[in-house]
Design a protein around this motif. Structure first.
Motif, PDB file in Angstrom:
ATOM      1  N   ILE A 189      41.588  54.970  25.403  1.00 26.44           N
ATOM      2  CA  ILE A 189      40.857  54.212  26.211  1.00 26.44           C
ATOM      3  C   ILE A 189      41.495  53.739  27.408  1.00 26.44           C
ATOM      4  CG2 ILE A 189      40.484  51.747  25.953  1.00 26.44           C
ATOM      5  CD1 ILE A 189      40.217  51.666  22.790  1.00 26.44           C
ATOM      6  N   GLN A 190      42.340  53.552  27.471  1.00 23.06           N
ATOM      7  CA  GLN A 190      43.870  53.161  28.810  1.00 23.06           C
ATOM      8  C   GLN A 190      42.422  53.848  29.826  1.00 23.06           C
ATOM      9  OE1 GLN A 190      46.267  50.841  28.500  1.00 23.06           O
ATOM     10  NE2 GLN A 190      45.718  50.254  29.938  1.00 23.06           N
TER      11      GLN A 190
ATOM     12  N   GLY B 151      43.731  50.474  36.539  1.00 16.70           N
ATOM     13  CA  GLY B 151      43.392  48.838  36.314  1.00 16.70           C
ATOM     14  C   GLY B 151      44.698  48.109  35.266  1.00 16.70           C
ATOM     15  N   LEU B 152      44.659  46.531  35.799  1.00 17.99           N
ATOM     16  CA  LEU B 152      45.643  46.082  35.192  1.00 17.99           C
ATOM     17  C   LEU B 152      46.291  45.931  33.938  1.00 17.99           C
ATOM     18  CD1 LEU B 152      46.052  43.784  38.513  1.00 17.99           C
ATOM     19  CD2 LEU B 152      47.004  45.800  37.985  1.00 17.99           C
ATOM     20  N   PHE B 153      44.619  44.907  33.317  1.00 18.57           N
ATOM     21  CA  PHE B 153      44.882  44.700  32.372  1.00 18.57           C
ATOM     22  C   PHE B 153      44.661  45.488  31.074  1.00 18.57           C
ATOM     23  CE2 PHE B 153      42.361  42.847  28.466  1.00 18.57           C
ATOM     24  CZ  PHE B 153      43.005  41.754  28.328  1.00 18.57           C
ATOM     25  N   PRO B 154      45.386  45.379  29.749  1.00 18.37           N
ATOM     26  CA  PRO B 154      45.839  46.722  28.939  1.00 18.37           C
ATOM     27  C   PRO B 154      45.324  46.842  27.905  1.00 18.37           C
ATOM     28  CG  PRO B 154      47.782  45.077  29.184  1.00 18.37           C
ATOM     29  CD  PRO B 154      46.442  44.376  30.020  1.00 18.37           C
ATOM     30  N   LEU B 155      44.180  47.130  28.507  1.00 16.32           N
ATOM     31  CA  LEU B 155      42.731  46.883  27.291  1.00 16.32           C
ATOM     32  C   LEU B 155      43.168  47.646  26.414  1.00 16.32           C
ATOM     33  CD1 LEU B 155      39.509  46.190  26.620  1.00 16.32           C
ATOM     34  CD2 LEU B 155      39.319  48.430  27.858  1.00 16.32           C
TER      35      LEU B 155
ATOM     36  N   GLY C 262      54.921  39.782  37.035  1.00  9.54           N
ATOM     37  CA  GLY C 262      56.046  40.631  37.907  1.00  9.54           C
ATOM     38  C   GLY C 262      55.261  41.559  39.196  1.00  9.54           C
ATOM     39  N   MET C 263      53.895  41.759  38.929  1.00  8.03           N
ATOM     40  CA  MET C 263      53.360  41.765  39.537  1.00  8.03           C
ATOM     41  C   MET C 263      52.884  41.001  40.756  1.00  8.03           C
ATOM     42  SD  MET C 263      51.099  45.676  37.464  1.00  8.03           S
ATOM     43  CE  MET C 263      50.343  46.033  38.633  1.00  8.03           C
ATOM     44  N   SER C 264      52.761  39.597  39.930  1.00  7.15           N
ATOM     45  CA  SER C 264      51.978  38.609  40.740  1.00  7.15           C
ATOM     46  C   SER C 264      50.576  38.824  40.076  1.00  7.15           C
ATOM     47  CB  SER C 264      52.280  39.061  42.398  1.00  7.15           C
ATOM     48  OG  SER C 264      53.491  38.720  42.615  1.00  7.15           O
ATOM     49  N   GLU C 265      50.724  39.548  39.159  1.00  7.75           N
ATOM     50  CA  GLU C 265      49.580  38.934  38.451  1.00  7.75           C
ATOM     51  C   GLU C 265      49.475  37.517  37.252  1.00  7.75           C
ATOM     52  OE1 GLU C 265      46.396  40.371  39.082  1.00  7.75           O
ATOM     53  OE2 GLU C 265      47.221  41.298  40.763  1.00  7.75           O
TER      54      GLU C 265
END
Length: 134
Positions: free
Chosen positions: A25-26, A30-34, A91-94
């Motif tokens: 899946i990964q 992309g930032l969201f850990p789907l 930490g990634m400003s997200e």
């Protein structure tokens, strides 16, 4: 000691399953850990369902319940990766995405557990209705 062996077997299978699902899946980017989010939501549903249908209706012994419920599901789902992902996003400003991840995980996780429990109760009710009609 025997209980630890059952939990360990389930944990091994759960860890391998999580790795396989995460690998499938990964997304590359992309930032969201789907993958972890979907794994955890599936685990919430499954554990709610499993611990609803197995106590009395299905003839599953306590060792197998430990193997599947504690070992497999405990290793398949992962709170530690969830928390590391939240810290990584912050930490990634997200920060907004991190907060969204927390809120979605908790709210939908509770919802999925409730759906699993209700589905289990529905299955038990349906099974008892079948028994009464035979």
């Amino acid at each position: 000691m025997r209980e630890l062996i059952y939990i360990g077997i389930g944990g091994f299978v759960g860890t391998a399953a999580r790795y396989g699902v995460q690998d499938l899946i990964q997304p590359e980017e992309g930032l969201f850990p789907l993958a972890i989010w979907l794994i955890n939501m599936a685990g919430c549903f499954f554990l709610g369902w499993f611990f609803t249908v197995t106590p009395g209706k299905w003839s599953i012994g306590p060792e197998l319940r430990l193997c599947i419920g504690t070992g497999f599901t405990g290793a398949f789902t992962t709170f530690s990766t969830f928390t590391v992902d939240v810290v990584r996003l912050a930490g990634m400003s997200e920060l907004l995405l991190g907060v969204l991840y927390v809120v979605l995980s908790v709210a939908i996780g509770i919802f999925m557990s409730e759906i699993g429990i209700r589905w289990g109760k529905w299955m038990l009710g349906k099974a008892s209705r079948k028994e009464n009609t035979i």
